[in-house]
Scaffold this motif. Structure first.
Motif, short mmCIF file in Angstrom:
data_model
loop_
_atom_site.label_atom_id
_atom_site.label_comp_id
_atom_site.label_asym_id
_atom_site.label_seq_id
_atom_site.Cartn_x
_atom_site.Cartn_y
_atom_site.Cartn_z
N PHE A 299 0.85 -1.19 0.00
CA PHE A 299 0.00 0.00 0.00
C PHE A 299 0.89 1.24 0.00
O PHE A 299 1.85 1.32 0.76
CB PHE A 299 -0.91 0.00 1.23
CG PHE A 299 -1.91 -1.13 1.22
CD1 PHE A 299 -3.16 -0.97 0.64
CD2 PHE A 299 -1.59 -2.37 1.77
CE1 PHE A 299 -4.06 -2.01 0.61
CE2 PHE A 299 -2.48 -3.42 1.74
CZ PHE A 299 -3.72 -3.24 1.16
N ASN A 300 0.57 2.20 -0.86
CA ASN A 300 1.42 3.39 -0.97
C ASN A 300 0.68 4.68 -0.67
O ASN A 300 1.19 5.76 -0.91
CB ASN A 300 2.09 3.46 -2.34
CG ASN A 300 1.09 3.58 -3.47
OD1 ASN A 300 -0.11 3.74 -3.25
ND2 ASN A 300 1.59 3.51 -4.69
N ARG A 301 -0.52 4.57 -0.13
CA ARG A 301 -1.26 5.76 0.30
C ARG A 301 -2.23 5.36 1.41
O ARG A 301 -2.47 4.18 1.65
CB ARG A 301 -1.98 6.43 -0.85
CG ARG A 301 -2.98 5.57 -1.59
CD ARG A 301 -3.63 6.30 -2.75
NE ARG A 301 -2.64 6.77 -3.69
CZ ARG A 301 -2.52 6.40 -4.94
NH1 ARG A 301 -3.37 5.56 -5.45
NH2 ARG A 301 -1.57 6.86 -5.71
N ALA A 302 -2.79 6.35 2.04
CA ALA A 302 -3.65 6.12 3.19
C ALA A 302 -4.88 5.30 2.83
O ALA A 302 -5.49 5.50 1.78
CB ALA A 302 -4.08 7.46 3.79
N VAL A 303 -5.22 4.39 3.73
CA VAL A 303 -6.46 3.62 3.62
C VAL A 303 -7.27 3.96 4.86
O VAL A 303 -6.85 3.70 5.98
CB VAL A 303 -6.18 2.10 3.55
CG1 VAL A 303 -7.49 1.31 3.55
CG2 VAL A 303 -5.36 1.76 2.33
N LYS A 304 -8.41 4.58 4.63
CA LYS A 304 -9.26 5.00 5.73
C LYS A 304 -10.49 4.10 5.79
O LYS A 304 -11.23 3.99 4.82
CB LYS A 304 -9.66 6.46 5.57
CG LYS A 304 -8.46 7.41 5.61
CD LYS A 304 -8.91 8.85 5.66
CE LYS A 304 -7.75 9.80 5.61
NZ LYS A 304 -6.70 9.57 6.55
#
Length: 117
Positions: free
Chosen positions: A97-102
Protein backbone atom coordinates in the motif's frame (compact mmCIF):
# COMPACT_ATOMS: atom_id res chain seq x y z
CA UNK A 1 -13.92 -1.16 13.82
CA UNK A 2 -12.57 -4.59 14.68
CA UNK A 3 -11.10 -6.84 12.00
CA UNK A 4 -8.37 -9.40 11.45
CA UNK A 5 -5.68 -9.41 8.77
CA UNK A 6 -4.81 -12.50 6.73
CA UNK A 7 -1.80 -12.40 4.41
CA UNK A 8 -1.39 -15.27 1.99
CA UNK A 9 2.17 -16.07 0.99
CA UNK A 10 4.23 -18.58 -0.96
CA UNK A 11 7.80 -19.29 0.22
CA UNK A 12 9.24 -17.55 -2.84
CA UNK A 13 7.49 -14.36 -1.68
CA UNK A 14 8.31 -14.47 2.04
CA UNK A 15 10.84 -11.66 1.60
CA UNK A 16 7.95 -9.38 0.64
CA UNK A 17 5.97 -9.99 3.86
CA UNK A 18 7.75 -7.35 5.92
CA UNK A 19 7.17 -4.74 3.21
CA UNK A 20 3.51 -5.66 2.84
CA UNK A 21 2.88 -5.46 6.57
CA UNK A 22 5.04 -2.34 6.90
CA UNK A 23 2.83 -0.58 4.38
CA UNK A 24 -0.28 -1.65 6.30
CA UNK A 25 1.15 -0.31 9.57
CA UNK A 26 2.05 2.94 7.86
CA UNK A 27 -1.06 3.58 5.78
CA UNK A 28 -4.08 2.01 7.52
CA UNK A 29 -5.93 4.29 9.92
CA UNK A 30 -7.28 1.26 11.82
CA UNK A 31 -4.87 -1.56 12.63
CA UNK A 32 -6.03 -5.20 12.72
CA UNK A 33 -6.72 -6.95 16.01
CA UNK A 34 -5.11 -10.22 14.96
CA UNK A 35 -2.65 -10.98 12.18
CA UNK A 36 -2.23 -14.26 10.33
CA UNK A 37 0.00 -15.45 7.51
CA UNK A 38 -1.07 -18.47 5.44
CA UNK A 39 1.82 -20.38 3.91
CA UNK A 40 2.94 -23.96 3.23
CA UNK A 41 6.18 -23.30 5.15
CA UNK A 42 6.65 -21.78 8.59
CA UNK A 43 6.78 -18.01 8.70
CA UNK A 44 8.11 -16.13 11.69
CA UNK A 45 6.89 -12.57 11.57
CA UNK A 46 6.44 -10.54 14.74
CA UNK A 47 2.89 -10.65 16.12
CA UNK A 48 1.68 -12.96 13.32
CA UNK A 49 0.13 -16.38 13.73
CA UNK A 50 1.27 -18.85 11.08
CA UNK A 51 -1.46 -20.98 9.48
CA UNK A 52 -0.24 -23.95 7.46
CA UNK A 53 -1.98 -24.51 4.12
CA UNK A 54 -3.11 -27.94 5.35
CA UNK A 55 -5.16 -26.36 8.16
CA UNK A 56 -7.62 -24.89 5.66
CA UNK A 57 -10.87 -26.53 4.52
CA UNK A 58 -9.51 -26.91 0.96
CA UNK A 59 -6.22 -28.49 -0.07
CA UNK A 60 -4.29 -27.65 -3.22
CA UNK A 61 -4.19 -31.29 -4.30
CA UNK A 62 -8.01 -31.25 -4.45
CA UNK A 63 -8.04 -28.46 -7.02
CA UNK A 64 -8.24 -29.47 -10.66
CA UNK A 65 -7.63 -26.20 -12.41
CA UNK A 66 -5.07 -24.73 -14.78
CA UNK A 67 -3.85 -22.43 -11.99
CA UNK A 68 -4.26 -24.40 -8.75
CA UNK A 69 -2.16 -22.02 -6.61
CA UNK A 70 -4.21 -18.99 -7.66
CA UNK A 71 -7.45 -20.92 -7.13
CA UNK A 72 -6.23 -22.01 -3.70
CA UNK A 73 -5.68 -18.35 -2.76
CA UNK A 74 -9.27 -17.59 -3.73
CA UNK A 75 -10.48 -20.39 -1.46
CA UNK A 76 -8.34 -19.04 1.39
CA UNK A 77 -10.07 -15.69 0.95
CA UNK A 78 -13.58 -17.10 0.96
CA UNK A 79 -13.49 -20.20 3.19
CA UNK A 80 -11.07 -19.50 6.02
CA UNK A 81 -12.47 -20.03 9.50
CA UNK A 82 -9.51 -19.38 11.79
CA UNK A 83 -9.84 -15.63 12.35
CA UNK A 84 -11.14 -14.52 15.73
CA UNK A 85 -13.18 -11.64 14.27
CA UNK A 86 -15.92 -12.32 11.74
CA UNK A 87 -14.69 -9.32 9.77
CA UNK A 88 -11.35 -9.94 8.10
CA UNK A 89 -9.19 -8.59 5.32
CA UNK A 90 -7.11 -10.87 3.09
CA UNK A 91 -4.08 -9.39 1.35
CA UNK A 92 -1.64 -11.13 -0.97
CA UNK A 93 1.91 -10.67 0.32
CA UNK A 94 3.04 -8.90 -2.83
CA UNK A 95 0.61 -6.01 -2.26
CA UNK A 96 2.30 -2.86 -1.00
CA UNK A 97 0.00 0.00 0.00
CA UNK A 98 1.42 3.39 -0.97
CA UNK A 99 -1.26 5.76 0.30
CA UNK A 100 -3.65 6.12 3.19
CA UNK A 101 -6.46 3.62 3.62
CA UNK A 102 -9.26 5.00 5.73
CA UNK A 103 -11.82 2.59 7.11
CA UNK A 104 -15.29 4.02 7.30
CA UNK A 105 -18.63 4.20 5.58
CA UNK A 106 -17.18 3.98 2.07
CA UNK A 107 -14.77 1.11 2.70
CA UNK A 108 -16.13 -2.39 2.35
CA UNK A 109 -14.65 -5.50 3.88
CA UNK A 110 -16.67 -8.65 3.35
CA UNK A 111 -17.37 -10.91 6.27
CA UNK A 112 -17.99 -14.61 6.68
CA UNK A 113 -21.54 -14.35 5.40
CA UNK A 114 -20.66 -15.00 1.79
CA UNK A 115 -22.48 -16.98 -0.85
CA UNK A 116 -20.31 -18.78 -3.40
CA UNK A 117 -22.47 -21.50 -4.99
Amino acid sequence: MKYDLVISSHPKDHIKLKYCYGSIKQHFDVQPDNKYVVSPTKVELEDFIWIHDDELPVRKDQIRHVRPNWMFQQFVKSTQDFTQNDTYMVVDCDVIFNRAVKFGHNFYISDRTQHHP
